[in-house]
Design a protein around this motif. Structure first.
Motif, PDB file in Angstrom:
ATOM      1  N   ALA A  21      -6.268  -0.205   3.582  1.00 29.57           N
ATOM      2  CA  ALA A  21      -5.463  -0.051   2.366  1.00 29.57           C
ATOM      3  C   ALA A  21      -4.422  -1.161   2.261  1.00 29.57           C
ATOM      4  O   ALA A  21      -4.172  -1.698   1.164  1.00 29.57           O
TER       5      ALA A  21
ATOM      6  N   ASP B 120      -4.376  -3.973  -0.812  1.00 32.05           N
ATOM      7  CA  ASP B 120      -3.216  -4.173  -1.675  1.00 32.05           C
ATOM      8  C   ASP B 120      -2.727  -5.615  -1.601  1.00 32.05           C
ATOM      9  O   ASP B 120      -2.387  -6.226  -2.629  1.00 32.05           O
TER      10      ASP B 120
ATOM     11  N   ALA C 198       0.816  -1.224   0.000  1.00 28.95           N
ATOM     12  CA  ALA C 198       0.000   0.000   0.000  1.00 28.95           C
ATOM     13  C   ALA C 198       0.847   1.270   0.000  1.00 28.95           C
ATOM     14  O   ALA C 198       0.335   2.350   0.300  1.00 28.95           O
TER      15      ALA C 198
END
Length: 267
Positions: free
Chosen positions: A128, A132, A85
């Motif tokens: 996040a 990812d 991320a």
């Protein structure tokens, strides 16, 4: 041949080097993965691990913050790092062993204090990171691989001491459980601890103020959470022999607030 891997959020390696050494002397895993090492790479006393039979290592540090490491009895033939991320933190390390097995060592951010990304940046950071990781495993589905680490999520009701109390708290919120499931499904990973024990209380972390070795597993006062995980790709799951949490190590003097988790395979 039995192949055993251990994973442990050690919560600072250098002050807990003696408990790590004890674990290696008593359990003899082929591979030990650590999270939250909080030690600069140059400060890690590799000779201690070499003397214990672990001459091969891979370390990704962030000074005295975060940090992940892999120590192995067998040669490490490939390593890779990824900035998950784009957060600029040492939370992921890959190593491929001489026997061909790929080890993914991952340390997911804790996630702030409330499970609401709009009101807590820490939770947004966690989301996040997981998004990812999901996308990476979807794009490159692992084979002959094991993922270990402190994933900072206790996804199921039996993974926490009180589901009703914790269901809207960080580490056990529905949003986090769904995100972790998406990461697992993207890589076709299998949770080997729950493969061995599909139901029933299983915890790997206890606050220092809550831990009591005399309290039976699953008792209302056994205030733990299973946030440390071992996953395997389907081609390795068929070789799974056993998987367990070593609660005894949680009771050692000067130890981490996490217990190490193990899995053994017939390789």
């Amino acid at each position: 041949m039995s192949f055993t891997i251990a994973s442990w959020n050690i919560n600072s390696l250098l002050p807990r080097l003696s408990v790590v050494a004890r674990l290696l002397r008593e359990e003899h895993p082929e591979v030990l993965c650590l999270q939250k090492c909080k030690a600069a790479k140059g400060d890690v006393p590799l000779s201690v691990f070499e003397d214990l039979g672990y001459p091969h290592s891979a370390i990704r540090d962030q000074g005295q913050v975060n940090g992940v490491a892999i120590f192995s009895r067998m040669p490490i033939v490939e390593t890779a790092e990824a900035d998950i991320a784009g957060q600029g933190e040492a939370r992921y390390l890959f190593a491929r062993l001489a026997n061909g097995i790929g080890i993914h060592n991952m340390y997911v951010p804790a996630g702030g204090s409330i499970p609401d990304a709009s009101n807590d940046p820490g939770f947004g950071k966690k989301k996040a990171f997981l998004a990812d990781a999901r996308d990476r495993f979807r794009a490159d589905r692992p084979t002959n691989a094991i993922l270990v680490g402190d994933l900072n999520i206790a996804p199921d009701q039996d993974d926490v001491y009180d589901h009703a109390l914790l269901k809207n708290q960080v580490t056990h919120s529905p949003d986090e459980s769904d995100m972790l499931a998406a990461v697992r499904e993207a890589g076709d990973w299998v949770d080997v601890l729950r493969k061995v024990q599909p139901t029933g209380a299983m915890y790997s972390w206890w606050s220092y103020r809550w831990w009591n070795a005399k309290v039976p597993v699953g008792h209302k006062n056994d205030k733990g959470r299973r946030i440390d995980h071992i996953w395997a790709s389907p081609d390795l799951v068929v070789r799974l022999q056993s998987a367990w949490v070593d609660r005894t190590a949680r009771d050692w003097k000067g130890t981490s607030d996490h217990a190490p988790v193990f899995a053994s395979f017939d390789i």
